[in-house]
Scaffold this active site. Structure first.
Site, PDB file in Angstrom:
ATOM      1  N   LYS A   1       0.837  -1.210   0.000  1.00 49.27           N
ATOM      2  CA  LYS A   1       0.000   0.000   0.000  1.00 49.27           C
ATOM      3  C   LYS A   1       0.869   1.258   0.000  1.00 49.27           C
ATOM      4  CE  LYS A   1      -4.133  -1.700  -0.020  1.00 49.27           C
ATOM      5  NZ  LYS A   1      -4.628  -2.615   0.992  1.00 49.27           N
TER       6      LYS A   1
ATOM      7  N   LYS B   1      -3.878 -12.262  -8.571  1.00 48.67           N
ATOM      8  CA  LYS B   1      -5.223 -12.650  -8.142  1.00 48.67           C
ATOM      9  C   LYS B   1      -6.291 -11.693  -8.674  1.00 48.67           C
ATOM     10  CE  LYS B   1      -5.394  -9.890  -4.004  1.00 48.67           C
ATOM     11  NZ  LYS B   1      -6.172  -9.551  -2.860  1.00 48.67           N
TER      12      LYS B   1
ATOM     13  N   LYS C   1     -10.559  -6.134  -6.727  1.00 49.14           N
ATOM     14  CA  LYS C   1     -11.276  -4.913  -7.120  1.00 49.14           C
ATOM     15  C   LYS C   1     -10.302  -3.872  -7.638  1.00 49.14           C
ATOM     16  CE  LYS C   1     -14.539  -5.791  -3.541  1.00 49.14           C
ATOM     17  NZ  LYS C   1     -14.676  -5.732  -2.101  1.00 49.14           N
TER      18      LYS C   1
HETATM   19  P1  TYM Z   1     -11.374  -8.199   1.357  1.00 47.17           P
HETATM   20  O1  TYM Z   1     -12.538  -7.314   1.552  1.00 47.17           O
HETATM   21  O2  TYM Z   1     -10.235  -7.706   0.516  1.00 47.17           O
HETATM   22  O3  TYM Z   1     -11.812  -9.576   0.744  1.00 47.17           O
HETATM   23  C1  TYM Z   1     -12.862 -10.312   1.327  1.00 47.17           C
HETATM   24  C2  TYM Z   1     -12.593 -11.800   1.253  1.00 47.17           C
HETATM   25  O4  TYM Z   1     -12.442 -12.221  -0.093  1.00 47.17           O
HETATM   26  C3  TYM Z   1     -11.227 -12.935  -0.237  1.00 47.17           C
HETATM   27  N1  TYM Z   1     -10.669 -12.701  -1.566  1.00 47.17           N
HETATM   28  C4  TYM Z   1     -10.148 -13.668  -2.331  1.00 47.17           C
HETATM   29  N2  TYM Z   1     -10.025 -14.980  -2.109  1.00 47.17           N
HETATM   30  C5  TYM Z   1      -9.470 -15.716  -3.096  1.00 47.17           C
HETATM   31  N3  TYM Z   1      -9.046 -15.187  -4.280  1.00 47.17           N
HETATM   32  C6  TYM Z   1      -9.164 -13.869  -4.539  1.00 47.17           C
HETATM   33  N4  TYM Z   1      -8.777 -13.376  -5.704  1.00 47.17           N
HETATM   34  C7  TYM Z   1      -9.728 -13.045  -3.527  1.00 47.17           C
HETATM   35  N5  TYM Z   1      -9.987 -11.707  -3.433  1.00 47.17           N
HETATM   36  C8  TYM Z   1     -10.555 -11.525  -2.223  1.00 47.17           C
HETATM   37  C9  TYM Z   1     -10.323 -12.401   0.844  1.00 47.17           C
HETATM   38  O5  TYM Z   1      -9.297 -13.312   1.161  1.00 47.17           O
HETATM   39  C10 TYM Z   1     -11.294 -12.207   1.970  1.00 47.17           C
HETATM   40  O6  TYM Z   1     -11.502 -13.415   2.653  1.00 47.17           O
HETATM   41  N6  TYM Z   1      -8.955  -7.764   5.670  1.00 47.17           N
HETATM   42  C11 TYM Z   1     -10.119  -8.363   5.024  1.00 47.17           C
HETATM   43  C12 TYM Z   1     -11.443  -7.981   5.664  1.00 47.17           C
HETATM   44  C13 TYM Z   1     -11.509  -8.250   7.122  1.00 47.17           C
HETATM   45  C14 TYM Z   1     -11.590  -9.540   7.729  1.00 47.17           C
HETATM   46  C15 TYM Z   1     -11.645  -9.272   9.136  1.00 47.17           C
HETATM   47  C16 TYM Z   1     -11.634 -10.836   7.253  1.00 47.17           C
HETATM   48  C17 TYM Z   1     -11.507  -7.325   8.104  1.00 47.17           C
HETATM   49  N7  TYM Z   1     -11.601  -7.942   9.311  1.00 47.17           N
HETATM   50  C18 TYM Z   1     -11.739 -10.325  10.037  1.00 47.17           C
HETATM   51  C19 TYM Z   1     -11.724 -11.879   8.183  1.00 47.17           C
HETATM   52  C20 TYM Z   1     -11.778 -11.621   9.551  1.00 47.17           C
HETATM   53  C21 TYM Z   1     -10.135  -7.901   3.587  1.00 47.17           C
HETATM   54  O7  TYM Z   1      -9.627  -6.859   3.259  1.00 47.17           O
HETATM   55  O8  TYM Z   1     -10.816  -8.700   2.754  1.00 47.17           O
END
Ligand code: TYM
Length: 329
Positions: free
Chosen positions: A111, A194, A197
Site C-alpha cells: 500500500k 489474483k 477490485k
Molecule cells: P477483502 O474485503 O479484501 O476480501 C474479502 C474476502 O475475499 C477474499 N478474496 C479472495 N479470495 C481468493 N481469491 C481472490 N482473488 C480473492 N480476493 C478476495 C479475501 O481473502 C477475503 O476473505 N482484511 C479483510 C477484511 C476483514 C476480515 C476481518 C476478514 C476485516 N476484518 C476479520 C476476516 C476476519 C479484507 O480486506 O478482505
C-alpha cells in the site's frame, strides 16, 4: 460449538474471488458453526470513501451476502461500525503492537508503494483492527482467501501477545479456514496475480451475461502448446484454475486433455468458461436485484445482527477490562 468470524470490506460489488475465497465457506459453515459475518466498513476508511459511497457500499454487500445465501436465521450478519466494542479492543491491541512488526506486513508495504501520499496510521494498524474483529468473538475458524494469510498470522500473534502480557489464557488463536485443503486464490484473467477490485480484473457476481463474456474473451492467452503435456504458462494456468473453480470437473478434464494433446482452442474454452460463469452468477444476480431493493429487510437484518454481535462483544470487553486492570462495570 466452534465459532466462526469473517468479514469483507465494502468497496464495491462482490467478485468471484470474494465468493470462492470466503462467501462459499460462509454458506457452508453457517450450517454447523456459530457464525459471525460482518461488513468491515471501518477497514474501508483507510482510503477515505465519500460518506454516500460508504453507505451505499455497505448496503450492497449486505444485499449480496443475502443473495449468496448467507442466512440471518443461521448466522449473525452485522456491520462492523455498529459494534463500538471493536475499536475499544483495537485500542488495547495497539498498545501491545510494535511499529516495526506492523511496518513489515507485506500488504502494508504494498500500500505504501501504491499510495505514498496516504500512509495513514489506520493502514499501519489494519492487522490489529482485524485481530480485534476476530478475537472479540473468540473465533476458532476464519474463512478467508489466501491473500489474508499474513493478517491471520498477525491475529494469532496479537492474541498470544495479549495472553503473555497479562499472564492469562484468555484469547484463542484463530485458524484460517478454507473448504479445500489449501487456501483459495482466485486468479485474474489479465495474465497476472489474483482477481481483485483494485486491479481492475474482477468478474462481479452482478455482471450480466454479455459483460462476463466480454471479460472472459479478453483473457490473456498465447500461441498454444507445441509439445504434449507442456507446463502451462501463468496466464493459461489462470484460465484453467478459474475453470476448475467454476465449471464441472468433466469440462475441466476435457479442455485439459485438449491442452495436453496440443489441440486446445482457447476461443472454445473461453466461451465455455463464460457460459459456466454466467450459469453460476445468473440466479445470484436475480436475488441481488431483489434484496438491493428491499431496504426494510436490509435494515432489519443489520439491526438483528448488531444486537447479537454487541452482546457477544460486550461480554469479551467486560473480561478484557478486568484483565487489564480497569474496574468491572
Ligand atoms: P477483502 O474485503 O479484501 O476480501 C474479502 C474476502 O475475499 C477474499 N478474496 C479472495 N479470495 C481468493 N481469491 C481472490 N482473488 C480473492 N480476493 C478476495 C479475501 O481473502 C477475503 O476473505 N482484511 C479483510 C477484511 C476483514 C476480515 C476481518 C476478514 C476485516 N476484518 C476479520 C476476516 C476476519 C479484507 O480486506 O478482505
Amino acid at each position: 460449538m466452534e465459532t466462526v468470524v469473517s468479514g469483507i470490506r465494502p468497496t464495491g460489488n462482490l467478485h468471484l474471488g470474494n465468493y470462492f475465497g470466503a462467501v462459499k465457506s460462509f454458506i457452508t459453515m453457517q450450517e454447523q458453526y456459530k457464525c459471525f459475518y460482518f461488513i468491515a466498513d471501518w477497514h474501508s476508511l483507510t482510503t477515505h470513501p465519500h460518506p454516500a459511497n460508504l453507505r451505499q457500499n455497505v448496503r450492497t454487500i449486505l444485499a449480496e451476502y443475502l443473495a449468496c445465501g448467507v442466512d440471518p436465521d443461521k448466522a449473525t450478519i452485522y456491520v462492523q461500525s455498529d459494534i463500538r466494542e471493536i475499536p475499544e479492543l483495537y485500542l488495547y491491541l495497539n498498545m501491545n503492537a510494535y511499529i516495526g512488526e506492523l511496518e513489515r506486513v507485506t500488504s502494508f508495504k504494498e500500500k505504501v508503494r501504491q499510495n505514498p501520499n496516504n500512509v495513514n496510521a489506520g493502514l499501519l494498524t489494519y492487522p490489529t483492527l482485524m485481530a480485534a474483529d476476530i478475537i472479540i468473538h473468540h473465533a476458532d475458524k476464519v474463512p478467508v482467501g489466501k491473500d489474508q494469510e499474513q493478517n491471520m498470522e498477525m491475529a494469532r500473534h496479537f492474541a498470544r501477545r495479549f495472553n503473555q502480557i497479562y499472564e492469562v489464557e484468555y484469547f484463542k488463536e484463530p485458524a484460517s479456514f478454507s473448504l479445500s485443503d489449501k487456501a483459495v486464490k482466485v486468479p485474474g484473467l489479465d495474465g497476472t496475480g489474483k482477481m481483485g477490485k483494485s486491479t481492475g480484473n474482477a468478474i462481479y457476481l452482478i455482471d450480466d451475461e454479455s459483460t462476463i463474456k466480454k471479460k472472459v474473451m479478453r483473457a490473456v492467452t498465447d500461441q498454444g502448446p507445441t509439445t504434449p503435456n507442456q507446463v502451462k504458462p501463468e496466464p493459461i494456468e489462470n484460465i484453467f484454475t478459474l475453470m476448475q473453480i467454476v465449471s464441472d470437473p468433466s469440462t475441466y478434464e476435457y479442455f485439459n486433455d485438449k491442452y495436453n494433446a496440443c489441440e486446445i482452442r482457447y476461443g472454445d474454452m473461453k466461451k465455455q468458461l463464460a457460459a459456466d460463469i454466467n450459469a453460476f452468477c445468473a440466479p445470484i444476480r436475480e436475488r441481488i436485484e431483489y434484496y438491493s431493493h428491499n431496504e426494510a429487510l436490509l435494515s432489519q437484518v443489520a439491526e438483528k445482527g448488531a444486537t447479537a454481535a454487541r452482546e457477544s462483544a460486550a461480554r469479551t470487553l467486560q473480561d478484557v477490562r478486568q484483565i487489564i486492570g480497569f474496574r468491572r462495570n
